[in-house]
Design an enzyme around this catalytic site. Structure first.
Site, PDB file in Angstrom:
ATOM      1  N   LYS A 188      13.113   7.733 -14.622  1.00 44.99           N
ATOM      2  CA  LYS A 188      13.098   6.501 -13.828  1.00 44.99           C
ATOM      3  C   LYS A 188      12.109   5.525 -14.462  1.00 44.99           C
ATOM      4  O   LYS A 188      10.900   5.696 -14.365  1.00 44.99           O
ATOM      5  CB  LYS A 188      12.683   6.738 -12.377  1.00 44.99           C
ATOM      6  CG  LYS A 188      13.019   5.507 -11.525  1.00 44.99           C
ATOM      7  CD  LYS A 188      12.192   5.325 -10.293  1.00 44.99           C
ATOM      8  CE  LYS A 188      10.927   4.565 -10.481  1.00 44.99           C
ATOM      9  NZ  LYS A 188      11.049   3.144 -10.869  1.00 44.99           N
ATOM     10  N   GLU A 264      -0.524  10.744 -16.518  1.00 49.27           N
ATOM     11  CA  GLU A 264      -1.205   9.921 -17.529  1.00 49.27           C
ATOM     12  C   GLU A 264      -1.539   8.608 -16.836  1.00 49.27           C
ATOM     13  O   GLU A 264      -0.636   7.821 -16.556  1.00 49.27           O
ATOM     14  CB  GLU A 264      -0.269   9.641 -18.708  1.00 49.27           C
ATOM     15  CG  GLU A 264      -0.040  10.802 -19.629  1.00 49.27           C
ATOM     16  CD  GLU A 264      -1.256  11.113 -20.466  1.00 49.27           C
ATOM     17  OE1 GLU A 264      -2.207  10.310 -20.503  1.00 49.27           O
ATOM     18  OE2 GLU A 264      -1.263  12.193 -21.076  1.00 49.27           O
ATOM     19  N   CYS A 299      -2.778   1.025 -21.922  1.00 44.48           N
ATOM     20  CA  CYS A 299      -3.586   1.996 -21.169  1.00 44.48           C
ATOM     21  C   CYS A 299      -4.924   2.250 -21.831  1.00 44.48           C
ATOM     22  O   CYS A 299      -5.938   2.377 -21.165  1.00 44.48           O
ATOM     23  CB  CYS A 299      -2.815   3.298 -20.981  1.00 44.48           C
ATOM     24  SG  CYS A 299      -2.278   4.024 -22.529  1.00 44.48           S
ATOM     25  N   GLU A 394      -9.968  -0.848 -13.554  1.00 41.45           N
ATOM     26  CA  GLU A 394      -8.989  -1.258 -14.562  1.00 41.45           C
ATOM     27  C   GLU A 394      -8.346  -2.571 -14.129  1.00 41.45           C
ATOM     28  O   GLU A 394      -7.920  -2.710 -12.986  1.00 41.45           O
ATOM     29  CB  GLU A 394      -7.903  -0.184 -14.697  1.00 41.45           C
ATOM     30  CG  GLU A 394      -6.918  -0.504 -15.790  1.00 41.45           C
ATOM     31  CD  GLU A 394      -5.768   0.497 -15.877  1.00 41.45           C
ATOM     32  OE1 GLU A 394      -5.221   0.870 -14.821  1.00 41.45           O
ATOM     33  OE2 GLU A 394      -5.412   0.894 -16.996  1.00 41.45           O
TER      34      GLU A 394
HETATM   35  P1  NAD Z   1       2.656   2.012 -11.418  1.00 39.39           P
HETATM   36  O1  NAD Z   1       1.871   3.212 -11.061  1.00 39.39           O
HETATM   37  O2  NAD Z   1       2.702   0.889 -10.468  1.00 39.39           O
HETATM   38  O3  NAD Z   1       4.185   2.403 -11.685  1.00 39.39           O
HETATM   39  C1  NAD Z   1       4.542   3.394 -12.612  1.00 39.39           C
HETATM   40  C2  NAD Z   1       5.889   3.980 -12.218  1.00 39.39           C
HETATM   41  O4  NAD Z   1       5.754   4.654 -10.970  1.00 39.39           O
HETATM   42  C3  NAD Z   1       7.005   2.959 -12.028  1.00 39.39           C
HETATM   43  O5  NAD Z   1       8.212   3.490 -12.528  1.00 39.39           O
HETATM   44  C4  NAD Z   1       7.075   2.813 -10.524  1.00 39.39           C
HETATM   45  O6  NAD Z   1       8.343   2.423 -10.057  1.00 39.39           O
HETATM   46  C5  NAD Z   1       6.758   4.228 -10.069  1.00 39.39           C
HETATM   47  N1  NAD Z   1       6.230   4.325  -8.690  1.00 39.39           N
HETATM   48  C6  NAD Z   1       5.526   3.411  -7.990  1.00 39.39           C
HETATM   49  N2  NAD Z   1       5.267   3.882  -6.751  1.00 39.39           N
HETATM   50  C7  NAD Z   1       5.826   5.115  -6.671  1.00 39.39           C
HETATM   51  C8  NAD Z   1       5.894   6.105  -5.654  1.00 39.39           C
HETATM   52  N3  NAD Z   1       5.349   5.919  -4.459  1.00 39.39           N
HETATM   53  N4  NAD Z   1       6.535   7.264  -5.930  1.00 39.39           N
HETATM   54  C9  NAD Z   1       7.077   7.487  -7.145  1.00 39.39           C
HETATM   55  N5  NAD Z   1       7.061   6.578  -8.141  1.00 39.39           N
HETATM   56  C10 NAD Z   1       6.428   5.407  -7.917  1.00 39.39           C
HETATM   57  O7  NAD Z   1       2.120   1.558 -12.858  1.00 39.39           O
HETATM   58  P2  NAD Z   1       2.549   0.301 -13.712  1.00 39.39           P
HETATM   59  O8  NAD Z   1       1.982  -0.910 -13.064  1.00 39.39           O
HETATM   60  O9  NAD Z   1       3.997   0.361 -14.002  1.00 39.39           O
HETATM   61  O10 NAD Z   1       1.779   0.593 -15.095  1.00 39.39           O
HETATM   62  C11 NAD Z   1       0.456   0.269 -15.306  1.00 39.39           C
HETATM   63  C12 NAD Z   1      -0.437   1.489 -15.187  1.00 39.39           C
HETATM   64  O11 NAD Z   1       0.001   2.513 -16.078  1.00 39.39           O
HETATM   65  C13 NAD Z   1      -1.861   1.201 -15.585  1.00 39.39           C
HETATM   66  O12 NAD Z   1      -2.740   1.822 -14.694  1.00 39.39           O
HETATM   67  C14 NAD Z   1      -1.964   1.828 -16.963  1.00 39.39           C
HETATM   68  O13 NAD Z   1      -3.266   2.157 -17.367  1.00 39.39           O
HETATM   69  C15 NAD Z   1      -1.116   3.025 -16.808  1.00 39.39           C
HETATM   70  N6  NAD Z   1      -0.714   3.547 -18.123  1.00 39.39           N
HETATM   71  C16 NAD Z   1      -1.243   4.730 -18.568  1.00 39.39           C
HETATM   72  C17 NAD Z   1      -0.899   5.223 -19.822  1.00 39.39           C
HETATM   73  C18 NAD Z   1      -1.442   6.539 -20.341  1.00 39.39           C
HETATM   74  O14 NAD Z   1      -0.941   7.035 -21.349  1.00 39.39           O
HETATM   75  N7  NAD Z   1      -2.424   7.126 -19.705  1.00 39.39           N
HETATM   76  C19 NAD Z   1       0.004   4.514 -20.617  1.00 39.39           C
HETATM   77  C20 NAD Z   1       0.502   3.293 -20.134  1.00 39.39           C
HETATM   78  C21 NAD Z   1       0.151   2.837 -18.877  1.00 39.39           C
END
Ligand code: NAD
Length: 490
Positions: A188, A264, A299, A394
């Site tokens: 997803k 992650e 990230c 962050e």
């Molecule tokens: P997010 O947590 O808002 O969303 C990530 C995913 O989770 C999306 O597909 C979203 O639809 C889904 N999601 C949201 N709520 C959910 C729920 N209740 N249940 C299940 N799935 C749900 O993150 P984002 O805004 O898309 O991405 C940014 C974040 O990702 C930042 O915190 C960034 O640091 C992190 N990130 C981490 C890495 C790493 O390797 N550690 C890499 C890239 C991004």
């Protein structure tokens, strides 16, 4: 890649994006869709299916059927390898089209996206394809009358939930080792950037991946994501995203089938520059690129500059000059260095963080608003102390905070004064100090005299609240395999 090729693709009509469940392109059962707004100009460019729980259940059931039928896991390793290699080749053939589509969806500058999206995914898929016939089980050192073996078996159905900043790269980090290990997968992507992952999955089918082995559902996190995470039939969940959602996923797993959850999460990476760094210009360039590329939506972004007081003023002057010169704007222009923020809402959140900050050395505002796109000038804020929220949380935008330190102990304390621990950078020409810093900084990746660029051979994973999973390297295969002990009396 030539600008003329990009320009031909920039307004190309987007065919109705479809989910793929059990090998079939489908829309949501409800017929509902979500708009795709391009951060380049704020215009709607497509609609993606808004999956409900029923759609997710169908995708999980298709994955389960394919797994139980052993149509993938049961193939000879060489056969699985050739399908994955063909998939990588097809992505390569379509790389520019995919890169441009991704940029239209999420706003990353093409100079970065081209490498970091299709080509990173291609490299990852090839890496794990090649590993399929090179990862062995083990034979235990037992006595002469017993044979103890440790076999690796796929866990079953893997769900991958990924964010919008590098959708193809991050999806590949999960999907490739999961498929290489013989699992079936439901991915997803984020509702803020789904288009390239949908295309990637379609190409996997074209490469000969059997129906149901890789499925893609699109929709909101709250509905489609939650349904996947709560599914009783998903064995492992691999997630990249924010800490808040990561916490929820652990709860969903606890409330459902205790599926394995690999997280992650975010970072607040310190970039530490000592006064014994021989090449301050090189360090300044790395610091600026380490936070401002992809508008800080990375990230591992080095969002906290921690610089020795003796060089503070000189160094801040250098980075300010570099940041102010960065080319911000149309991410489909090959010379752009800083693209757009992913959405209007995200841009507004980042701007809200800047409001009230004192000592803005450069940037601090929205730019190119006339385009309708979501751009913020690279922003450097000096005089930030460890008590400031800016130092702790962050932001995920083009904002670099600057904090001065006096000695090595002070630098270590500041670097570690965060709940997060994804990455760090250290600039020093003192070898002993470099080693001391590597040992002292609590982060999953510590760069010395460079920043970013780690390849598939090494893992990426967080310390502390940056997560518990590791993407990349052969270690990632552990997440998607069960180890079975076989104990034979001879
Ligand atoms: P997010 O947590 O808002 O969303 C990530 C995913 O989770 C999306 O597909 C979203 O639809 C889904 N999601 C949201 N709520 C959910 C729920 N209740 N249940 C299940 N799935 C749900 O993150 P984002 O805004 O898309 O991405 C940014 C974040 O990702 C930042 O915190 C960034 O640091 C992190 N990130 C981490 C890495 C790493 O390797 N550690 C890499 C890239 C991004």
């Amino acid at each position: 890649m030539h600008q003329s090729q990009i320009d031909q693709l920039r307004d190309a009509p987007i065919e109705t994006p479809m989910m793929i469940i059990g090998g079939q392109p489908v829309l949501a059962i409800s017929g509902k869709t979500l708009p795709v707004i391009s951060p380049i100009d704020g215009q709607e460019i497509a609609q993606i299916p808004d999956a409900g729980t029923g759609d997710v259940d169908l995708a999980v059931a298709a994955a389960r059927r394919s797994f139980e039928g052993a149509i993938w896991a049961g193939l000879a390793p060489a056969a699985r390898k050739s399908v994955l290699l063909k998939w990588a080749d097809l992505i390569e053939v379509n790389a520019l089209e995919l890169a441009v589509l991704g940029v239209r969806d999420n706003g990353t500058e093409i100079s970065m996206a081209y490498k970091a999206e299709p080509f990173s995914a291609i490299g990852t898929i090839r890496y794990y394809a090649e590993a399929i016939d090179k990862v062995y089980g083990e034979v235990a050192p037992t006595g002469p009358d017993t044979l103890g073996m440790i076999l690796r078996e796929p866990v079953g159905v893997v769900a991958a939930i990924v964010p919008w900043n590098f959708p193809m790269m991050i999806a590949a980090w999960k999907i490739a080792p999961a498929l290489a290990s013989g699992n079936s997968v439901v991915v997803k992507p984020s509702e803020m950037a789904s288009l390239t992952v949908m295309r990637m999955v379609a190409l996997a089918l074209e490469a000969g991946l059997p129906d149901g082995v890789l499925n893609v559902v699109t929709g909101t996190g709250a509905v489609a994501g939650q349904a996947l995470a709560r599914s009783m039939d998903v064995d492992a969940l691999a997630f990249t995203g924010s800490g808040g959602v990561g916490r929820q996923l652990m709860e969903y797993a606890a409330q459902s089938n205790l599926k394995r959850v690999f997280l992650e999460l975010g970072g607040k990476s310190p970039h530490i520059v000592f006064d014994d760094c021989a090449d301050l210009d090189k360090a300044a360039t790395a610091v600026v690129n380490g936070i401002f590329r992809n508008a800080g939506q990375v990230c591992i972004a080095g969002s906290r500059l921690i610089v020795q007081r003796s060089i503070h003023d000189v160094f801040v002057k250098k980075i300010t000059k570099l940041a102010a010169k960065m080319r911000v704007g149309d991410p489909l222009n090959m010379t752009t260095q800083v693209g757009a923020l992913n959405s209007e809402l995200h841009m507004q959140r980042v701007l809200d963080v800047i409001t009230g900050a004192h000592s803005i050395e450069t940037g601090g505002e929205r730019i190119h608003a006339d385009t309708g796109g979501f751009y913020i000038a690279p922003t450097i804020i000096s005089g930030v102390t460890e008590d400031d929220l800016l130092f702790k949380e962050e932001i995920f935008g083009p904002i670099l905070t600057v904090t001065a330190f006096d000695d090595e102990a002070d630098a270590i304390r500041l670097a570690n004064n965060t709940e997060l621990g994804l990455a760090a950078g250290v600039w020093t020409d003192n070898l002993s100090r470099a080693h001391r810093m590597v040992a002292a900084v609590r982060a999953g990746v510590v760069h010395v005299n460079t920043f970013g660029g780690a390849d598939n051979t090494v893992p990426l994973g967080g310390y502390k609240q940056s997560g518990n999973g590791q993407d990349k390297s052969l270690l990632a295969i552990d997440k998607f395999t069960n180890r079975k002990t076989v104990w034979i009396k001879l």
